[in-house]
Design an enzyme around this catalytic site. Structure first.
Site, short mmCIF file in Angstrom:
data_model
loop_
_atom_site.label_atom_id
_atom_site.label_comp_id
_atom_site.label_asym_id
_atom_site.label_seq_id
_atom_site.Cartn_x
_atom_site.Cartn_y
_atom_site.Cartn_z
N HIS A 68 -2.95 -1.83 23.78
CA HIS A 68 -1.66 -1.81 24.47
C HIS A 68 -1.79 -0.93 25.71
CE1 HIS A 68 2.57 -1.65 25.36
NE2 HIS A 68 2.80 -2.53 24.40
N ARG B 123 -3.32 -11.72 22.65
CA ARG B 123 -1.98 -12.08 22.16
C ARG B 123 -0.93 -11.95 23.26
NH1 ARG B 123 2.38 -8.81 19.66
NH2 ARG B 123 1.14 -7.03 20.32
N LYS C 242 0.81 -1.21 0.00
CA LYS C 242 0.00 0.00 0.00
C LYS C 242 0.84 1.27 0.00
CE LYS C 242 -4.07 1.72 2.48
NZ LYS C 242 -4.98 1.42 3.60
N GLU D 170 8.96 -9.91 28.57
CA GLU D 170 7.83 -8.99 28.44
C GLU D 170 6.66 -9.60 29.18
OE1 GLU D 170 7.01 -7.78 24.47
OE2 GLU D 170 9.05 -7.10 24.08
N ARG E 35 -1.23 -8.47 28.78
CA ARG E 35 -1.63 -7.12 28.40
C ARG E 35 -3.08 -6.77 28.75
NH1 ARG E 35 1.42 -6.41 22.54
NH2 ARG E 35 3.51 -6.18 23.42
N GLN F 278 8.55 -2.54 18.62
CA GLN F 278 9.69 -2.16 19.45
C GLN F 278 10.24 -3.34 20.24
OE1 GLN F 278 7.87 0.82 21.90
NE2 GLN F 278 8.23 2.48 20.44
N HIS G 17 -4.17 -1.54 19.60
CA HIS G 17 -2.83 -1.98 19.22
C HIS G 17 -2.81 -3.15 18.25
CE1 HIS G 17 1.43 -2.62 19.55
NE2 HIS G 17 1.30 -3.78 20.14
#
Length: 852
Positions: A252, A397, A53, A132, A301, A65, A362
Site C-alpha cells: 500500500h 489488485r 484464530k 479510489e 497502487r 478502511q 498490504h
C-alpha cells in the site's frame, strides 16, 4: 550440516478430541462468515463449523478502511468496472473471473446490506459512492466514513451469532486431513484455551474452506494484523495444493510512517483519502504524481508505490507526504474519523500538517489457486478471499475489489458445496466425509526465534524493490533459518514461524524466477514488462524434494485434477500442467458458444449417469490417468472415475477399463477428448507390444524416434514405455545425432563428430551411418552409439562383429514385424521403429452409458 527440508506436516501432538461437521470454514473475515451464513441458508439442517484464530471480530476485514467496489450508479457499467480491474491487473487477470466479480458483485453487496450492514448514505438516503485509485467512476461504498471493514465485520458477526453455526475461537489451523482417495476430510487445529476443546484436535468434514486471510506478517512492516501469518497458504502447500502468483504482493503506497525502526502492524491511510482529493508531495511540497500517470494521485497502487519509492531515492528521504490540509477539520472528523484519530495519536494533526507516508506490505494478489467456484487442486478443499488466487486481481489488485471478491466467491463456494451434497448427485462423492488416512509425510518446525529474522530479510530484499542479488541473499538466509541447534517444541509460536518460513520461501522463489517488472512485482534488474516471456503464471507446489515451480501461460484455465492423477502423471514422467494445457486446447476447439448443443438440447440439466470405458479390441492399454484427467478437467471436477486396469496391461475385447460417474452432459462433452487420447496412446502401446514380443529373448530392445505429433511427444513416448519399449531422444537438445546432411555440411563423418564434440563437450553423440566403411572412423573419434540406417541383415552381422562392443548399435529403416527377429538376432542393441508413434492404428475403445 544437513539443512532440513521445508516440512510437509507440522510437528504436533495427536488430536485429543474430534468433532464432526458437514462444512468447516477456517477464518472469520468477510469471506468465511459470508460463506458460512450462505451455506446455512441453502441447507439449514447442515452442520457448519467456523474456526477462527482469534475471536470472531478479529482478522483483516475489520481493518479495511476504504470500502467495497460495486456498480451501483446508473451511469456506471460492469464493463467499465471490468476494464478498470483488467488495467490494474497488468495482463494477468482471469477475465472470466473478473466478469463474475463485477456482474455478481452488486447483488452480493445488496445481500450484505440485507444481512444488516449499514453503509453511508447521502441526504436523500442513497448510498454515497466515492472513488479510489484505478477507478474511473465513483463506485466505492463505505461505512462510518473510513470504518467500512469494522461495520461489515459487525454485521456478519451479529448475523452469525443469531444462526445455528458453531464457532471455535482461538483455534490455529495446523494441517489438512485427507481420505484414501486424496480428498479433503477435515483439518487438525490447536485451540488456545481451556475447556472441552483445548489443545490439538481434529474437525472431520467433507468440505474444507480456507478463508484465512493474508500473509502480511511475512514482512517486518505491514498493514496486516498480527494473526496474518500465511497459515492457509502454508497448509495448502503442505497438503499438495497448487499456489499461484505469490510474487505479486501489493504494498500500500500510503501507510503512516512511524520511523525507520517501526515494525509490526502499521496504520493505513486509506486510498479513499486520495479519492477525496488529497495529493502526494515530497518534503519540498512538489506534487510528483502529475507527471507519472494520467490519473496522477489516483493511479493504480503499484504505480503510486513505485513513484513514491523512486522519489524517496531521488531525494534521499525515507518517506513522502500526503497533503489533505484543504479538507478542513469538519471533513476530517466526519469522513475519515478513524484516520484522523490515529494520526492524532501519533502526534500528527492532518488538518494542519501533511501526513508522512511510505509503502508497506498490504495485500497478496496471489494465493491458493482456485477456480470460479473456489475449488483448489485438492478435491474437497476450497479457498476464498485473500488466501485464494481466483484470478480477479492479476498482478495488482484494484482498490476495494478484495471485500467484493470475498462476498462473490463465498456465495459461489456455498452453492457448489450444496450442489455436490444433494441427494443423488455424483458430486456428493466429492464432498462426503471420508475416513482420514494415516499421514507419514515428514514433519518439522522452525524455531520461533527466527520469526523477526525472516521478516527482516523479506523486508530488506523481497519487498517493493527486488533484484536477483537481493532475492538470492534472502533465499540463502531462509534456507539457513530452517536449521536450529535446539529441539523446537510444538506451540503456536513455532507453528506460525514455520508457516511464515514456508510462504516466504515460496514467495522468494517465484520472485526470483519472474525476470520482469509487472504490477506489484518490481525487479530493479528487469525494469520492463515482458509479455513475450512472462505473460503467464507461476504455480508452486511443495514436495519432499522442496518447491516445484511451473510456468503456466496466461489464459490456460486452472483445473481440478484428482491427486492420484497428478501423482500418476508425474511418476510417468509427464508434466500435469502440459497435459492439462492439451485438455484445454481440445476444449477450445470443441466448445464455442453456446457449448455442446446436442447434449444441451437432449439431456436435462440435472441428469447424472455412470459410463463404462470399454475395450472393443484386444490390446495394451495406455493413458488411463490421462483420460481420467480429461474427464475431470473438462467437467471442472464434476466427473469422478474409477480405473479397473493399469496402464501397460493387456486387455481383451469387452473388458471395462474405467467407470466414470457424473452429470450426463459433462460425460458426453468430455467423451471425445478423453477417448481420442486413450485410443491413440493405447494403439501405440499395443503396436509396441507386438514388436517387443517379436524380438523377445534376443537381447535387443524396441525403441521409438522423434516421429511424433506436435504437442504429444511426451505422451506418445510414455505409451511406448507402456508397451514395453524404450525411448530414444526426447528433443534435439538431449543428445547430438549426426546424420547424412550434417556429414555433407561438415565435410565428413569424423569432421562432423569433432565439430559437435568441440561445441558441446560432454554431450552424448550418436552418429547415423549407411555404409560399413563409415563405422571405423566414428569409432576412432569415440562414438558412443552408431545408428545403422537401412542395413541388410548380412551387413548388420558384419557391423556387430566390427564394432565388437565398442559402441551401442541401433538398426533403423526398412524394418517390419516379419523381419524384426532376424534383425534382433544379429546382436544389435536396438531396433528403432518410427511407426510406433508415427502410424500406429488406434485401439478401439468406447464409452457406454449405463442409463438410469
Amino acid at each position: 550440516m544437513a539443512i532440513p527440508a521445508i516440512p510437509q506436516r507440522l510437528t504436533a501432538p495427536a488430536p485429543g478430541w474430534t468433532v464432526e461437521a458437514d462444512v468447516v470454514v477456517v477464518g472469520s473475515g468477510i469471506a468465511g462468515l459470508t460463506l458460512a451464513l450462505r451455506y446455512t441458508g441453502l441447507d439449514p439442517e447442515a452442520k457448519v463449523l467456523v474456526v477462527t484464530k482469534d475471536v470472531l471480530s478479529s482478522g483483516s476485514t475489520r481493518w479495511a478502511q476504504g470500502g467495497i467496489a460495486a456498480v451501483l450508479d446508473p451511469r456506471d457499467t460492469p464493463a467499465e468496472h471490468l476494464s478498470d480491474t483488467l488495467v490494474a491487473g497488468v495482463g494477468l487477470c482471469d477475465e472470466e473471473a473478473v466478469r463474475v466479480l463485477v456482474t455478481e458483485g452488486p447483488g452480493a453487496l445488496r445481500g450484505l446490506i440485507a444481512a444488516g450492514a449499514r453503509f453511508d448514505t447521502d441526504d436523500s438516503g442513497e448510498l454515497q459512492l466515492t472513488r479510489e485509485g484505478g477507478h474511473r467512476r465513483n463506485r466505492i461504498v463505505h461505512a462510518g466514513g473510513d470504518a467500512t471493514g469494522a461495520e461489515v465485520q459487525r454485521a456478519l458477526v451479529q448475523a452469525l451469532r443469531e444462526s445455528s453455526i458453531e464457532v471455535i475461537e482461538h483455534a490455529l489451523v495446523l494441517d489438512l486431513l485427507k481420505d484414501a482417495g486424496g480428498r479433503a476430510a477435515g483439518v487438525t487445529l490447536h485451540v488456545m484455551g481451556e475447556g472441552e476443546r483445548d489443545g490439538v484436535g481434529a474437525v472431520r468434514a467433507g468440505a474444507v474452506v480456507l478463508a484465512t486471510g493474508g500473509m502480511g506478517q511475512v514482512y517486518a512492516a505491514t498493514t496486516n494484523p498480527v494473526v496474518s501469518t500465511g497459515d492457509g497458504v502454508a497448509l495448502a502447500l503442505r497438503a499438495g495444493a497448487v499456489v499461484r502468483d505469490l510474487e505479486f504482493v501489493q504494498f500500500h503506497p500510503t501507510v503512516l510512517w512511524l520511523g525507520e525502526d517501526s515494525t509490526g502492524q502499521q496504520p493505513l491511510i486509506s486510498e479513499a483519502v486520495r479519492g477525496e482529493g488529497a495529493v502526494l508531495v515530497d518534503a519540498e511540497g512538489v506534487r510528483f504524481m502529475k507527471d507519472v500517470h494520467e490519473l496522477a494521485d489516483l493511479a493504480p497502487r503499484d504505480v503510486v508505490a513505485k513513484a513514491i519509492m523512486r522519489r524517496m531515492r531521488e531525494t534521499g528521504a525515507d518517506h513522502m507526504y500526503l497533503d489533505a490540509r484543504h479538507f478542513g477539520e469538519e471533513k476530517w472528523r466526519t469522513r475519515f474519523p478513524t484516520i484522523h484519530a490515529v494520526c492524532r495519536e501519533h502526534g500528527i494533526d492532518p488538518v494542519t500538517q501533511p501526513i508522512p507516508v511510505a509503502p508497506a506490505a498490504h495485500y497478496a494478489s496471489g494465493g491458493v489457486r482456485a477456480d470460479l467456484h473456489g475449488r483448489t487442486s485438492v478435491p474437497g478443499l476450497y479457498a476464498c478471499g485473500e488466501v485464494a488466487c481466483t484470478g480477479v486481481h492479476g498482478a495488482n489488485r484494484l482498490a476495494s475489489n478484495s471485500l467484493l471478491e470475498g462476498l462473490v466467491f463465498a456465495e459461489r463456494i456455498a452453492a457448489d458445496i450444496h450442489a455436490g451434497r444433494r441427494a443423488g448427485s455424483p458430486a456428493a462423492v466429492r464432498t462426503a466425509p471420508g475416513e482420514p488416512v494415516a499421514d507419514d509425510r515428514p514433519t518439522g518446525l522452525v524455531d520461533p526465534r527466527a520469526r523477526p529474522r525472516i521478516q527482516g530479510h523479506m523486508s530488506r530484499g523481497a519487498s517493493v524493490l527486488r533484484g536477483q542479488e537481493s532475492l538470492s541473499e534472502v533465499a540463502r538466509a531462509l534456507v539457513s533459518t530452517r536449521w536450529t541447534p535446539v529441539a523446537v517444541e510444538p506451540c503456536t509460536e513455532s507453528w506460525e514461524a514455520t508457516n511464515l518460513l514456508t510462504v516466504a520461501s515460496a514467495l522468494v522463489e517465484a520472485a526470483r524466477n519472474r525476470e520482469e517488472t509487472r504490477g506489484s512485482h518490481w525487479r530493479e534488474d528487469f525494469p520492463e514488462r515482458n509479455d513475450a516471456w512472462w505473460l503467464g503464471h507461476l504455480d508452486v507446489t511443495l514436495t519432499a524434494e522442496g518447491m516445484t515451480m511451473t510456468y503456466v501461460p496466461h489464459g490456460q484455465r486452472a483445473t481440478v485434477l484428482p491427486p492420484r492423477v497428478e501423482t500418476d502423471l508425474i511418476e510417468a514422467g509427464l508434466d500435469p500442467a502440459t497435459v492439462t494445457a492439451l485438455f484445454q486446447a481440445a476444449a477450445d476447439e470443441d466448445l464455442q458458444a453456446p457449448g455442446d448443443v446436442t447434449s444441451l438440447a437432449t439431456i436435462p440439466a440435472g441428469q447424472t449417469d455412470t459410463a463404462d470405458v470399454v475395450a472393443r479390441a484386444d490390446g495394451v492399454v495406455s493413458g488411463l490417468a490421462v483420460a481420467e484427467g480429461a474427464f475431470s478437467h473438462l467437467s471442472q471436477g464434476r466427473l469422478t472415475a474409477e480405473r479397473l486396469v493399469k496402464d501397460g496391461e493387456r486387455v481383451t475385447r469387452g473388458d471395462v477399463l474405467m467407470t466414470v460417474t457424473g452429470p450426463t452432459r459433462d460425460l458426453l462433452t468430455a467423451e471425445r477428448t478423453a477417448l481420442n487420447l486413450l485410443t491413440h496412446l493405447s494403439g501405440i502401446a499395443t503396436l509396441t507390444d507386438r514388436w517387443v514380443r517379436a524380438v523377445e529373448g534376443t537381447g535387443a530392445r524396441i525403441r521409438d524416434s522423434r516421429k511424433t505429433l506436435p504437442g504429444l511427444r511426451a505422451l506418445e513416448k510414455y505409451a511406448v514405455r507402456c508397451g514395453g519399449g524404450v525411448n530414444h531422444r526426447m528433443s534435439l537438445s538431449d543428445a547430438a545425432l549426426i546424420k547424412d546432411n550434417h556429414v555433407v555440411a561438415a565435410g565428413g563423418v569424423a569432421e562432423a563428430f569433432r565439430a559437435v564434440r568441440d561445441a558441446y563437450p560432454g554431450l552424448p553423440i550418436e552418429v547415423e551411418v549407411d555404409r560399413i566403411d563409415q563405422i571405423e572412423p566414428v569409432l576412432a573419434e569415440g562414438a558412443e552409439e552408431i545408428l545403422l540406417d537401412n542395413f541388410t541383415v548380412d551387413d548388420l552381422v558384419l557391423a556387430v562383429r566390427l564394432v565388437d562392443g565398442r559402441a551401442r548399435l541401433e538398426s533403423s529403416g526398412g524394418l517390419t514385424l516379419d523381419s524384426a527377429r532376424d534383425v534382433a538376432e544379429t546382436g544389435v542393441d536396438y531396433l528403432a521403429v518410427g511407426a510406433l508413434t508415427h502410424s500406429a492404428p488406434a485401439l478401439d475403445i468406447a464409452l457406454d452409458l449405463r442409463g438410469n
